[in-house]
Design a protein around this motif. Structure first.
Motif, PDB file in Angstrom:
ATOM      1  N   LEU A  84       8.124  17.955   4.257  1.00  0.00           N
ATOM      2  CA  LEU A  84       6.689  17.703   4.115  1.00  0.00           C
ATOM      3  C   LEU A  84       6.412  16.231   3.841  1.00  0.00           C
ATOM      4  CD1 LEU A  84       3.689  18.418   3.698  1.00  0.00           C
ATOM      5  CD2 LEU A  84       4.260  18.993   1.324  1.00  0.00           C
ATOM      6  N   ILE A  85       7.111  15.674   2.857  1.00  0.00           N
ATOM      7  CA  ILE A  85       6.838  14.295   2.453  1.00  0.00           C
ATOM      8  C   ILE A  85       7.182  13.318   3.563  1.00  0.00           C
ATOM      9  CG2 ILE A  85       7.506  12.494   0.802  1.00  0.00           C
ATOM     10  CD1 ILE A  85       7.877  14.798  -1.263  1.00  0.00           C
ATOM     11  N   THR A  86       8.284  13.560   4.255  1.00  0.00           N
ATOM     12  CA  THR A  86       8.665  12.671   5.350  1.00  0.00           C
ATOM     13  C   THR A  86       7.701  12.783   6.535  1.00  0.00           C
ATOM     14  OG1 THR A  86      10.988  12.798   4.724  1.00  0.00           O
ATOM     15  CG2 THR A  86      10.517  12.082   6.964  1.00  0.00           C
ATOM     16  N   SER A  87       7.183  13.981   6.778  1.00  0.00           N
ATOM     17  CA  SER A  87       6.311  14.185   7.937  1.00  0.00           C
ATOM     18  C   SER A  87       5.028  13.377   7.852  1.00  0.00           C
ATOM     19  CB  SER A  87       5.974  15.675   8.090  1.00  0.00           C
ATOM     20  OG  SER A  87       5.145  16.132   7.025  1.00  0.00           O
ATOM     21  N   ALA A  88       4.606  13.048   6.641  1.00  0.00           N
ATOM     22  CA  ALA A  88       3.348  12.309   6.485  1.00  0.00           C
ATOM     23  C   ALA A  88       3.423  10.921   7.107  1.00  0.00           C
ATOM     24  CB  ALA A  88       2.988  12.199   5.004  1.00  0.00           C
ATOM     25  N   THR A  89       4.554  10.257   6.988  1.00  0.00           N
ATOM     26  CA  THR A  89       4.693   8.921   7.575  1.00  0.00           C
ATOM     27  C   THR A  89       5.355   8.968   8.950  1.00  0.00           C
ATOM     28  OG1 THR A  89       6.732   8.642   6.287  1.00  0.00           O
ATOM     29  CG2 THR A  89       4.713   7.691   5.388  1.00  0.00           C
ATOM     30  N   HIS A  90       6.155   9.995   9.200  1.00  0.00           N
ATOM     31  CA  HIS A  90       6.807  10.121  10.507  1.00  0.00           C
ATOM     32  C   HIS A  90       5.812  10.586  11.563  1.00  0.00           C
ATOM     33  CE1 HIS A  90      10.154  10.543  13.251  1.00  0.00           C
ATOM     34  NE2 HIS A  90       9.840  11.802  13.497  1.00  0.00           N
ATOM     35  N   THR A  91       4.770  11.270  11.125  1.00  0.00           N
ATOM     36  CA  THR A  91       3.670  11.834  11.919  1.00  0.00           C
ATOM     37  C   THR A  91       4.085  13.115  12.633  1.00  0.00           C
ATOM     38  OG1 THR A  91       3.986  10.668  14.042  1.00  0.00           O
ATOM     39  CG2 THR A  91       2.748   9.518  12.323  1.00  0.00           C
ATOM     40  N   LYS A 191      10.001   1.219   6.638  1.00  0.00           N
ATOM     41  CA  LYS A 191       9.023   0.501   5.815  1.00  0.00           C
ATOM     42  C   LYS A 191       7.714   0.331   6.573  1.00  0.00           C
ATOM     43  CE  LYS A 191       8.273  -3.918   3.428  1.00  0.00           C
ATOM     44  NZ  LYS A 191       8.876  -5.233   3.074  1.00  0.00           N
ATOM     45  N   GLY A 192       7.837   0.025   7.873  1.00  0.00           N
ATOM     46  CA  GLY A 192       6.643  -0.167   8.685  1.00  0.00           C
ATOM     47  C   GLY A 192       5.813   1.101   8.812  1.00  0.00           C
ATOM     48  N   LYS A 193       6.484   2.256   8.882  1.00  0.00           N
ATOM     49  CA  LYS A 193       5.761   3.529   8.935  1.00  0.00           C
ATOM     50  C   LYS A 193       4.909   3.715   7.685  1.00  0.00           C
ATOM     51  CE  LYS A 193       9.086   6.123  11.770  1.00  0.00           C
ATOM     52  NZ  LYS A 193      10.018   7.272  11.805  1.00  0.00           N
ATOM     53  N   HIS A 194       5.471   3.370   6.546  1.00  0.00           N
ATOM     54  CA  HIS A 194       4.735   3.529   5.299  1.00  0.00           C
ATOM     55  C   HIS A 194       3.578   2.543   5.226  1.00  0.00           C
ATOM     56  CE1 HIS A 194       4.452   4.367   0.866  1.00  0.00           C
ATOM     57  NE2 HIS A 194       4.750   5.553   1.334  1.00  0.00           N
ATOM     58  N   GLN A 195       3.807   1.331   5.720  1.00  0.00           N
ATOM     59  CA  GLN A 195       2.729   0.336   5.732  1.00  0.00           C
ATOM     60  C   GLN A 195       1.598   0.787   6.650  1.00  0.00           C
ATOM     61  OE1 GLN A 195       5.283  -2.893   6.962  1.00  0.00           O
ATOM     62  NE2 GLN A 195       5.180  -3.881   4.944  1.00  0.00           N
ATOM     63  N   HIS A 196       1.952   1.285   7.813  1.00  0.00           N
ATOM     64  CA  HIS A 196       0.932   1.788   8.751  1.00  0.00           C
ATOM     65  C   HIS A 196       0.161   2.944   8.137  1.00  0.00           C
ATOM     66  CE1 HIS A 196      -0.495   4.360  12.093  1.00  0.00           C
ATOM     67  NE2 HIS A 196      -0.831   3.199  12.623  1.00  0.00           N
ATOM     68  N   PHE A 197       0.877   3.809   7.427  1.00  0.00           N
ATOM     69  CA  PHE A 197       0.239   4.957   6.792  1.00  0.00           C
ATOM     70  C   PHE A 197      -0.845   4.502   5.824  1.00  0.00           C
ATOM     71  CE2 PHE A 197      -0.079   7.925   3.238  1.00  0.00           C
ATOM     72  CZ  PHE A 197      -0.315   9.127   3.883  1.00  0.00           C
ATOM     73  N   HIS A 198      -0.538   3.494   5.004  1.00  0.00           N
ATOM     74  CA  HIS A 198      -1.514   3.067   3.993  1.00  0.00           C
ATOM     75  C   HIS A 198      -2.587   2.135   4.559  1.00  0.00           C
ATOM     76  CE1 HIS A 198      -0.160   5.042   0.388  1.00  0.00           C
ATOM     77  NE2 HIS A 198       1.085   4.822   0.745  1.00  0.00           N
ATOM     78  N   CYS A 199      -2.314   1.533   5.708  1.00  0.00           N
ATOM     79  CA  CYS A 199      -3.336   0.691   6.340  1.00  0.00           C
ATOM     80  C   CYS A 199      -4.317   1.512   7.183  1.00  0.00           C
ATOM     81  CB  CYS A 199      -2.674  -0.353   7.231  1.00  0.00           C
ATOM     82  SG  CYS A 199      -1.804  -1.660   6.344  1.00  0.00           S
ATOM     83  N   GLU A 200      -3.808   2.580   7.813  1.00  0.00           N
ATOM     84  CA  GLU A 200      -4.616   3.329   8.766  1.00  0.00           C
ATOM     85  C   GLU A 200      -4.844   4.793   8.372  1.00  0.00           C
ATOM     86  OE1 GLU A 200      -5.998   1.921  11.351  1.00  0.00           O
ATOM     87  OE2 GLU A 200      -5.008  -0.029  11.220  1.00  0.00           O
ATOM     88  N   THR A 201      -3.768   5.503   8.078  1.00  0.00           N
ATOM     89  CA  THR A 201      -3.861   6.956   7.923  1.00  0.00           C
ATOM     90  C   THR A 201      -4.577   7.376   6.649  1.00  0.00           C
ATOM     91  OG1 THR A 201      -1.775   7.159   9.132  1.00  0.00           O
ATOM     92  CG2 THR A 201      -2.548   9.100   7.928  1.00  0.00           C
ATOM     93  N   TYR A 202      -4.118   6.877   5.507  1.00  0.00           N
ATOM     94  CA  TYR A 202      -4.712   7.331   4.250  1.00  0.00           C
ATOM     95  C   TYR A 202      -6.185   6.920   4.118  1.00  0.00           C
ATOM     96  CZ  TYR A 202      -4.669   9.167  -0.470  1.00  0.00           C
ATOM     97  OH  TYR A 202      -4.921   9.936  -1.592  1.00  0.00           O
ATOM     98  N   PRO A 203      -6.571   5.702   4.514  1.00  0.00           N
ATOM     99  CA  PRO A 203      -8.004   5.377   4.504  1.00  0.00           C
ATOM    100  C   PRO A 203      -8.833   6.333   5.361  1.00  0.00           C
ATOM    101  CG  PRO A 203      -6.720   3.373   4.679  1.00  0.00           C
ATOM    102  CD  PRO A 203      -5.761   4.515   4.835  1.00  0.00           C
ATOM    103  N   SER A 204      -8.257   6.808   6.452  1.00  0.00           N
ATOM    104  CA  SER A 204      -8.964   7.776   7.290  1.00  0.00           C
ATOM    105  C   SER A 204      -9.159   9.089   6.542  1.00  0.00           C
ATOM    106  CB  SER A 204      -8.180   8.020   8.581  1.00  0.00           C
ATOM    107  OG  SER A 204      -8.826   8.964   9.398  1.00  0.00           O
ATOM    108  N   MET A 205      -8.152   9.516   5.779  1.00  0.00           N
ATOM    109  CA  MET A 205      -8.278  10.714   4.945  1.00  0.00           C
ATOM    110  C   MET A 205      -9.400  10.545   3.916  1.00  0.00           C
ATOM    111  SD  MET A 205      -4.362  11.737   4.025  1.00  0.00           S
ATOM    112  CE  MET A 205      -3.042  11.623   5.231  1.00  0.00           C
ATOM    113  N   GLU A 206      -9.460   9.383   3.309  1.00  0.00           N
ATOM    114  CA  GLU A 206     -10.483   9.132   2.290  1.00  0.00           C
ATOM    115  C   GLU A 206     -11.885   9.199   2.880  1.00  0.00           C
ATOM    116  OE1 GLU A 206      -8.354   6.226  -0.944  1.00  0.00           O
ATOM    117  OE2 GLU A 206      -8.830   5.348   1.017  1.00  0.00           O
ATOM    118  N   LYS A 207     -12.040   8.686   4.087  1.00  0.00           N
ATOM    119  CA  LYS A 207     -13.348   8.765   4.749  1.00  0.00           C
ATOM    120  C   LYS A 207     -13.720  10.212   5.039  1.00  0.00           C
ATOM    121  CE  LYS A 207     -13.131   4.205   6.962  1.00  0.00           C
ATOM    122  NZ  LYS A 207     -13.050   3.481   8.263  1.00  0.00           N
TER     123      LYS A 207
END
Length: 503
Positions: A84-91, A191-207
């Motif tokens: 589960l935890i890995t799938s969040a950044t692996h997509t 590392k880049g996957k995690h950076q992309h997640f916090h730059c793009e994915t999580y902000p989208s969840m917050e919206k």
């Protein structure tokens, strides 16, 4: 007007109308009935040997464009946490929803954990609907949200939501092809996957969480406001609709991770005192705690299951900054789980074929590690057979830590679930342990689901494996066999075969 349906039916309809074609699950209260409905449908649905396998299979289905559903009880979330935890950044590919059944009040579980915490840990969306209609709409939205942010979505339910009834309006079913896994994710480093997640994915969840219509706001007054989520939101509305509390505002959250910060902050600013009503842990309260916010942390509400009287009592004490509660832990006697007559623990079947085995084990002066199947009911008085029991499949590994050769008592479902790893560990390290497998070929505590036969696997791992027909083995003979096995060095296995009297 459509006929009322239960929360369980609403969730199933929501999944079917979302176009799922694959479903996996592990039986357990309170989600077993939901999976049974899916198994009887046109969906490719199956019981899995454990929750990690269930999620991994669903991730594979998602990657190839199949919307998928995973149903587990709350403790099953512990087992599937790794993928589960890995799938969040692996997509992922097509929408994937994890239906997590919590057990406030610990009716049929080994603990009272809160699945919402996995949203915080894995950083994935969590929906916590209050009623069947919201459950249906949440399921529909969860698949869309999952595909938008390319992560699994957790949908939390409880038994009271399952059994609640109301009319639900179904919307047109999803059709067409669904997205597949995007290999572009491999362009990033870990590392880049995690950076992309916090730059793009999580902000989208917050919206998404702060979108209009996601939550229900009942603005009534400016003094007291209640923030709630899940089934307790329905209890809150029943209470504040009475004249006594008619001026209390209510913000009923449906998406609880990420929290809708702008909505919550505005609601807090508009009221002088805020009461947080939630089951089981203070997940919301811990994130918004500040002066003027009250709930479990301040003693206003109880941990675990929330009843209407708990809410009323909290409102009666809302002018107090701290409420000192007396703690009276529930006992087996107070809950009515202790037999007052006879020698059996209450809830253990009187015609259980393993009663003779339990009697023998109880008379041995050796430590016994148990499993969280039927045998765990032999731990309390008056039987006192099992000494320790931590999780499904844990007994073999636990017994390898004993200072002497002890006994690991495990059901065949527990063995398949996660017990085999403990057996491999014991063999690899040349530990001394006697493993007694209750081999009745079913998962008796969760509805009698079939269990794969591991006889050949066990015999390959442990040459010293004995197969006993427990019905035709007397207690004296059984005691002699067990004492003989305990006197040997290394790993010994007894496959105690019998037919469950219940199924």
């Amino acid at each position: 007007m459509s006929e009322p349906i239960t929360g369980s039916q609403a969730l199933v309809f929501g999944a079917l109308d979302s176009g799922i074609s694959f479903a996996t699950g592990v039986p357990g209260y309170p989600i077993t009935g939901i999976m049974k409905l899916l198994i009887g449908s046109s969906v490719d649905a199956r019981w899995s040997i454990n929750e990690k396998v269930a999620l991994e299979a669903a991730l594979g289905a998602s990657a190839t464009g199949r919307r998928s559903l995973v149903t587990v009880k709350h403790v099953g979330m512990n087992i599937l946490a790794d993928p589960l935890i890995t799938s969040a950044t692996h997509t992922i590919g097509a929408g994937l929803v994890i239906l997590a059944g919590d057990d406030p009040g610990v009716k049929r579980s080994q603990n009272e954990q809160d699945s919402r915490y996995y949203g915080l840990l894995a950083e994935v969306p969590v929906l916590d609907p209050p009623c069947p209609e919201a459950a249906y709409n949440s399921m529909r939205r969860a698949f869309l949200l999952s595909e938008k942010v390319r992560t699994p979505v957790i949908l939390r339910l409880t038994d009271r939501l399952n059994n609640m009834e109301e009319a639900v309006k179904r919307t047109p079913a999803a059709t067409g092809d669904f997205q597949k896994f995007d290999r572009d994710t491999w362009a990033f480093t870990m590392k880049g996957k995690h950076q992309h997640f916090h730059c793009e994915t999580y902000p989208s969840m917050e919206k998404e969480s702060a979108m209009a219509g996601t939550h229900r706001l009942y603005q009534r007054g400016k003094d007291i406001g209640i923030i709630s989520s899940g089934y307790p939101s329905s209890l809150v509305e029943e209470i504040v609709s009475a004249d006594r509390f008619r001026n209390i505002s209510h913000l009923a959250l449906t998406m609880v991770n990420p929290l809708p910060r702008p909505i919550i902050d505005k609601f807090i600013d508009q009221h002088s005192r805020i009461l947080v009503i939630e089951e089981t842990e203070p997940v919301i309260e811990e994130q918004i705690y500040c002066s003027g916010v009250f709930g479990k942390l301040t003693g206003h509400t109880v941990y675990g299951k929330i009843e209407a009287n708990d809410i009323i009592l909290a409102l009666e004490n809302i002018d107090m900054d701290k409420v000192n509660r007396t703690c009276q832990p529930e006992t087996r006697i107070s809950r009515g789980l202790t037999s007052t007559t006879g020698v059996l623990s209450k809830n253990l079947c009187e015609d259980c074929p393993y009663l003779g085995l339990y009697e023998v084990l109880g008379n041995l002066n050796v430590p016994v590690a148990g499993d969280l199947g039927c045998s765990v009911m032999t731990a309390p008085p008056p039987m006192e057979v099992v000494d320790i029991a931590y999780s499904l499949g844990s007994s073999i590994a636990a017994a390898t830590g004993f200072t002497e050769k002890g006994i690991a008592l495990i059901g065949d479902f527990g063995l398949v679930h996660t017990g085999l790893q403990g057996l491999i560990e014991a063999v690899h390290h040349h530990n001394s342990v006697l493993v007694v497998v209750l081999q009745n070929n079913i998962a008796a505590l969760t509805g009698g689901q079939d269990v794969p036969d591991m006889t050949g696997v066990v015999q390959t791992l442990v040459p010293d494996t004995r197969i006993l027909d427990i019905r035709n083995t007397g207690e004296d003979e059984l005691a002699t066999i067990i004492r003989t096995e305990l006197g040997k060095e290394g790993v010994s296995v007894i496959l105690a075969r019998a037919t469950c009297a219940k199924y």
